[in-house]
Scaffold this motif. Structure first.
Motif, PDB file in Angstrom:
ATOM      1  N   GLY A 235      -3.469   3.985  11.057  1.00  0.00           N
ATOM      2  CA  GLY A 235      -4.568   3.164  11.768  1.00  0.00           C
ATOM      3  C   GLY A 235      -5.654   3.016  10.781  1.00  0.00           C
ATOM      4  N   ARG A 236      -6.115   4.176  10.079  1.00  0.00           N
ATOM      5  CA  ARG A 236      -7.146   4.300   9.139  1.00  0.00           C
ATOM      6  C   ARG A 236      -6.699   3.250   7.867  1.00  0.00           C
ATOM      7  NH1 ARG A 236      -8.165  10.694   8.061  1.00  0.00           N
ATOM      8  NH2 ARG A 236      -8.580  11.190  10.220  1.00  0.00           N
ATOM      9  N   ALA A 237      -5.428   3.159   7.371  1.00  0.00           N
ATOM     10  CA  ALA A 237      -4.831   2.259   6.342  1.00  0.00           C
ATOM     11  C   ALA A 237      -5.030   0.861   7.035  1.00  0.00           C
ATOM     12  CB  ALA A 237      -3.401   2.592   6.152  1.00  0.00           C
ATOM     13  N   ARG A 238      -4.601   0.563   8.179  1.00  0.00           N
ATOM     14  CA  ARG A 238      -4.679  -0.979   8.649  1.00  0.00           C
ATOM     15  C   ARG A 238      -6.042  -1.263   8.674  1.00  0.00           C
ATOM     16  NH1 ARG A 238      -2.114   0.100  13.392  1.00  0.00           N
ATOM     17  NH2 ARG A 238      -0.138   0.255  12.177  1.00  0.00           N
ATOM     18  N   ASP A 239      -7.153  -0.292   9.136  1.00  0.00           N
ATOM     19  CA  ASP A 239      -8.517  -0.694   9.163  1.00  0.00           C
ATOM     20  C   ASP A 239      -9.110  -0.992   7.818  1.00  0.00           C
ATOM     21  OD1 ASP A 239      -8.290  -0.407  12.008  1.00  0.00           O
ATOM     22  OD2 ASP A 239      -9.535   1.710  12.026  1.00  0.00           O
ATOM     23  N   LEU A 240      -8.482  -0.375   6.865  1.00  0.00           N
ATOM     24  CA  LEU A 240      -9.189  -0.369   5.342  1.00  0.00           C
ATOM     25  C   LEU A 240      -8.496  -1.779   4.741  1.00  0.00           C
ATOM     26  CD1 LEU A 240     -10.919   1.070   3.556  1.00  0.00           C
ATOM     27  CD2 LEU A 240      -9.043   2.502   2.915  1.00  0.00           C
ATOM     28  N   ALA A 241      -7.412  -1.914   5.101  1.00  0.00           N
ATOM     29  CA  ALA A 241      -6.882  -3.180   4.527  1.00  0.00           C
ATOM     30  C   ALA A 241      -7.609  -4.432   3.993  1.00  0.00           C
ATOM     31  CB  ALA A 241      -5.576  -3.365   5.015  1.00  0.00           C
ATOM     32  N   PRO A 242      -8.471  -4.946   5.106  1.00  0.00           N
ATOM     33  CA  PRO A 242      -9.324  -6.040   4.780  1.00  0.00           C
ATOM     34  C   PRO A 242     -10.300  -5.711   3.841  1.00  0.00           C
ATOM     35  CG  PRO A 242      -9.063  -5.665   7.329  1.00  0.00           C
ATOM     36  CD  PRO A 242      -8.407  -4.539   6.657  1.00  0.00           C
ATOM     37  N   VAL A 243     -10.792  -4.661   3.878  1.00  0.00           N
ATOM     38  CA  VAL A 243     -11.688  -4.191   2.501  1.00  0.00           C
ATOM     39  C   VAL A 243     -10.892  -4.286   1.281  1.00  0.00           C
ATOM     40  CG1 VAL A 243     -13.273  -2.274   1.697  1.00  0.00           C
ATOM     41  CG2 VAL A 243     -12.837  -2.691   4.268  1.00  0.00           C
ATOM     42  N   ILE A 244      -9.752  -3.724   1.322  1.00  0.00           N
ATOM     43  CA  ILE A 244      -9.056  -3.868   0.039  1.00  0.00           C
ATOM     44  C   ILE A 244      -8.694  -5.292  -0.423  1.00  0.00           C
ATOM     45  CG2 ILE A 244      -7.015  -3.011  -1.182  1.00  0.00           C
ATOM     46  CD1 ILE A 244      -8.982  -0.794  -0.554  1.00  0.00           C
TER      47      ILE A 244
ATOM     48  N   GLU B  84       4.233   4.353   5.182  1.00  0.00           N
ATOM     49  CA  GLU B  84       3.752   3.192   6.137  1.00  0.00           C
ATOM     50  C   GLU B  84       2.163   3.139   5.853  1.00  0.00           C
ATOM     51  OE1 GLU B  84       4.905   1.365   8.335  1.00  0.00           O
ATOM     52  OE2 GLU B  84       6.342   2.290   9.758  1.00  0.00           O
ATOM     53  N   VAL B  85       1.729   4.150   5.372  1.00  0.00           N
ATOM     54  CA  VAL B  85       0.187   3.954   4.903  1.00  0.00           C
ATOM     55  C   VAL B  85       0.311   3.020   3.767  1.00  0.00           C
ATOM     56  CG1 VAL B  85      -1.982   5.381   4.004  1.00  0.00           C
ATOM     57  CG2 VAL B  85      -0.576   6.402   5.969  1.00  0.00           C
ATOM     58  N   THR B  86       1.028   3.321   2.821  1.00  0.00           N
ATOM     59  CA  THR B  86       1.080   2.539   1.434  1.00  0.00           C
ATOM     60  C   THR B  86       1.272   0.976   1.878  1.00  0.00           C
ATOM     61  OG1 THR B  86       1.767   4.291   0.374  1.00  0.00           O
ATOM     62  CG2 THR B  86       1.726   2.084  -0.771  1.00  0.00           C
ATOM     63  N   ARG B  87       2.280   0.696   2.729  1.00  0.00           N
ATOM     64  CA  ARG B  87       2.605  -0.414   3.272  1.00  0.00           C
ATOM     65  C   ARG B  87       1.359  -1.241   3.914  1.00  0.00           C
ATOM     66  NH1 ARG B  87       5.061  -2.912   8.079  1.00  0.00           N
ATOM     67  NH2 ARG B  87       4.754  -0.758   9.211  1.00  0.00           N
ATOM     68  N   GLU B  88       0.620  -0.555   4.830  1.00  0.00           N
ATOM     69  CA  GLU B  88      -0.422  -1.152   5.301  1.00  0.00           C
ATOM     70  C   GLU B  88      -1.669  -1.480   4.287  1.00  0.00           C
ATOM     71  OE1 GLU B  88      -0.999  -1.961   8.339  1.00  0.00           O
ATOM     72  OE2 GLU B  88       0.675  -1.192   9.229  1.00  0.00           O
TER      73      GLU B  88
ATOM     74  N   ALA C 239       7.157   1.033  -1.185  1.00  0.00           N
ATOM     75  CA  ALA C 239       6.207   0.773  -0.155  1.00  0.00           C
ATOM     76  C   ALA C 239       5.172  -0.222  -0.450  1.00  0.00           C
ATOM     77  CB  ALA C 239       5.543   1.977   0.329  1.00  0.00           C
ATOM     78  N   PRO C 240       4.545  -0.524  -1.820  1.00  0.00           N
ATOM     79  CA  PRO C 240       3.739  -1.410  -2.204  1.00  0.00           C
ATOM     80  C   PRO C 240       4.538  -2.711  -2.047  1.00  0.00           C
ATOM     81  CG  PRO C 240       3.519   0.555  -3.525  1.00  0.00           C
ATOM     82  CD  PRO C 240       4.849   0.737  -2.875  1.00  0.00           C
ATOM     83  N   ALA C 241       5.697  -2.802  -2.411  1.00  0.00           N
ATOM     84  CA  ALA C 241       6.357  -4.196  -2.553  1.00  0.00           C
ATOM     85  C   ALA C 241       6.756  -4.498  -1.162  1.00  0.00           C
ATOM     86  CB  ALA C 241       7.720  -3.959  -3.391  1.00  0.00           C
ATOM     87  N   TRP C 242       7.050  -3.563  -0.149  1.00  0.00           N
ATOM     88  CA  TRP C 242       7.103  -3.965   1.117  1.00  0.00           C
ATOM     89  C   TRP C 242       5.930  -4.696   1.925  1.00  0.00           C
ATOM     90  CZ3 TRP C 242       8.248   0.575   5.276  1.00  0.00           C
ATOM     91  CH2 TRP C 242       8.794   0.074   6.533  1.00  0.00           C
TER      92      TRP C 242
ATOM     93  N   GLY D  34      12.953  -2.903   5.003  1.00  0.00           N
ATOM     94  CA  GLY D  34      12.367  -1.896   5.767  1.00  0.00           C
ATOM     95  C   GLY D  34      13.337  -0.849   6.687  1.00  0.00           C
ATOM     96  N   LEU D  35      14.537  -1.362   7.248  1.00  0.00           N
ATOM     97  CA  LEU D  35      15.212  -0.490   7.876  1.00  0.00           C
ATOM     98  C   LEU D  35      16.122   0.181   6.951  1.00  0.00           C
ATOM     99  CD1 LEU D  35      16.749  -3.426  10.306  1.00  0.00           C
ATOM    100  CD2 LEU D  35      15.371  -1.416  10.874  1.00  0.00           C
ATOM    101  N   LEU D  36      16.572  -0.393   5.747  1.00  0.00           N
ATOM    102  CA  LEU D  36      16.947   0.607   4.627  1.00  0.00           C
ATOM    103  C   LEU D  36      16.116   1.660   4.195  1.00  0.00           C
ATOM    104  CD1 LEU D  36      18.829  -1.865   2.367  1.00  0.00           C
ATOM    105  CD2 LEU D  36      20.109  -0.071   3.709  1.00  0.00           C
ATOM    106  N   ILE D  37      15.013   1.321   3.955  1.00  0.00           N
ATOM    107  CA  ILE D  37      13.902   2.485   3.597  1.00  0.00           C
ATOM    108  C   ILE D  37      14.050   3.600   4.627  1.00  0.00           C
ATOM    109  CG2 ILE D  37      11.649   2.977   2.989  1.00  0.00           C
ATOM    110  CD1 ILE D  37      11.569  -0.001   2.038  1.00  0.00           C
TER     111      ILE D  37
END
Length: 397
Positions: free
Chosen positions: A14-23, A70-74, A247-250, A297-300
């Motif tokens: 959730g923190r990553a999802r909230d931070l993504a727009p800032v990034i 999941e955090v990195t993906r977000e 994850a970054p590519a995902w 994503g399913l393979l990972i």
């Protein structure tokens, strides 16, 4: 650190999802700086992302590998793949370090549990055995992602065998004062903001307790397991950790898909051809890419889950599973690359603008796909050889 003070996986995601727009707003700045902005490094630190796989005895959370993914993906879904890459790299190093000699971990985290490391793996330098360790001279190591925010480098070296046998492959913990960063060395067209610069050493001494054998860890020999006994550190060193680089590519693929779908609603075709959203070809590009991204994503997740389940049960993973995880990581990255390639071509000339997230994801995902750990041919050959029962000795499995 008490379990009550450790954020849950969902809290971290959730923190990553909230931070993504800032990034996302910093994406162009990140590329122009050629490294992760200091504010983003601090945001990731303050959110606890670097501690996801760090040993609890040094302030870490010891969550599972999939939580980091999941955090990195977000963060990757922000469209700034460079930021997601540095996050993944720095955080996975703290997983590596759980396998290192206990004194090396103390040297790094004893005074500051937020200390980060960079890791140029490819061996370099002239190595001489001396009393109590080794001496490194005249070395240059490439691709030290995140080195601007690291206080130690984990340098790959080949140490000669006294008996004339093959050299042993080590990573050596070297403090920042003993190496230099070549700030002119990172001039690239993709993953521009990762700061994956060259590191050089003129001369330095590395004590034995700061040396970790990558040759032996492939045989499940890791001195850090003496103090870090959680199942997390019973996973195979390479097969588990390479998953994090996907994850970054995902996330980038999902960012490109979202941008394409949004643009599709309003984009008019040239020469009076109407709305692109009404074209069956454009619709097919959308859903085919979406399916590939979901399949990757399913393979990972399957591989992360299986490696974790075996470690939790105290059961050693097989060579077949390790080789499969490495290959399917490369295959998943190839699928993600294909999905973004398709979207980029279908997006027309407007996708070429510097501020368009699709072109940035297109560049960056191709760069990730070129990483040695994502080489489809090499990983495919390895997996096939193991599946066919061929007698091979490979350092990754």
């Amino acid at each position: 650190m008490s379990s009550s003070s450790i954020p849950t996986a969902q809290e971290l995601i959730g923190r990553a999802r909230d931070l993504a727009p800032v990034i996302a707003r910093r994406a162009l700045e990140c590329e122009r700086l050629g490294r992760l902005p200091d504010e983003s490094f601090a945001d990731f630190r303050d959110a606890g992302f670097y501690r996801i796989l760090q040993p609890k005895r040094f302030g870490g959370y010891e969550h599972d590998m999939y939580t980091l993914l999941e955090v990195t993906r977000e963060i990757g879904r922000s469209g700034c793949c460079s930021s997601a890459w540095v996050l993944a790299i720095l955080a996975i190093h703290n997983f590596y370090l759980g396998y290192f000699p206990p004194q090396a971990q103390e040297d790094i985290w004893g005074d500051d549990q937020d200390t980060q490391t960079c890791t140029p793996f490819v061996p370099a330098g002239t190595i001489t055995k001396v009393a109590g360790g080794i001496e490194i001279r005249d070395g240059r190591w490439t691709f030290a992602s995140g080195c601007d925010h690291a206080r130690f480098a984990l340098l790959g070296v080949l140490v000669p065998d006294d008996a004339g046998g093959p050299p042993e492959y080590f990573q050596c913990v070297v403090p920042v004062g003993d190496y230099q960063i070549d700030h002119t060395s990172w001039d690239v067209v993709a993953l521009k903001g990762t700061g994956s610069k060259d590191i050089t050493v003129t001369e330095c001494f590395v004590p034995t307790h700061r040396m970790f054998s990558l040759s032996k860890v492939a045989q499940d020999i890791a001195p850090g397991r003496e103090i870090n006994t959680a199942p997390l550190y019973k996973q195979p060193f390479f097969a588990a950790s390479v998953c994090s680089l996907i994850a970054p590519a995902w996330g980038a693929a999902q960012a490109a898909l979202a941008a394409y779908e949004e643009r599709l609603q309003s984009r008019m075709m040239v020469f009076g051809a109407g709305k692109q959203a009404d074209k069956s070809t454009a619709q097919l590009r959308l859903v085919e890419s979406a399916a590939e991204i979901d399949a990757a994503g399913l393979l990972i997740k399957r591989n992360c889950d299986e490696l974790k389940a075996l470690a939790d049960a105290g059961t050693q993973s097989t060579k077949v599973l390790r080789a499969r995880a490495l290959f399917e990581g490369a295959y998943a990255t190839t699928m993600l690359t294909r999905s973004v390639e398709r979207l980029f071509v279908a997006s027309g000339g407007s996708a070429l603008h510097e501020g368009n997230v699709i072109q940035r994801c297109w560049r960056d995902i191709h760069a990730i796909n070129s990483h040695a750990g994502m080489n489809l041919d090499n990983m495919g050959e390895l997996y096939a050889q193991v599946r066919l029962g061929q007698d091979i000795d490979h350092g990754l499995i």
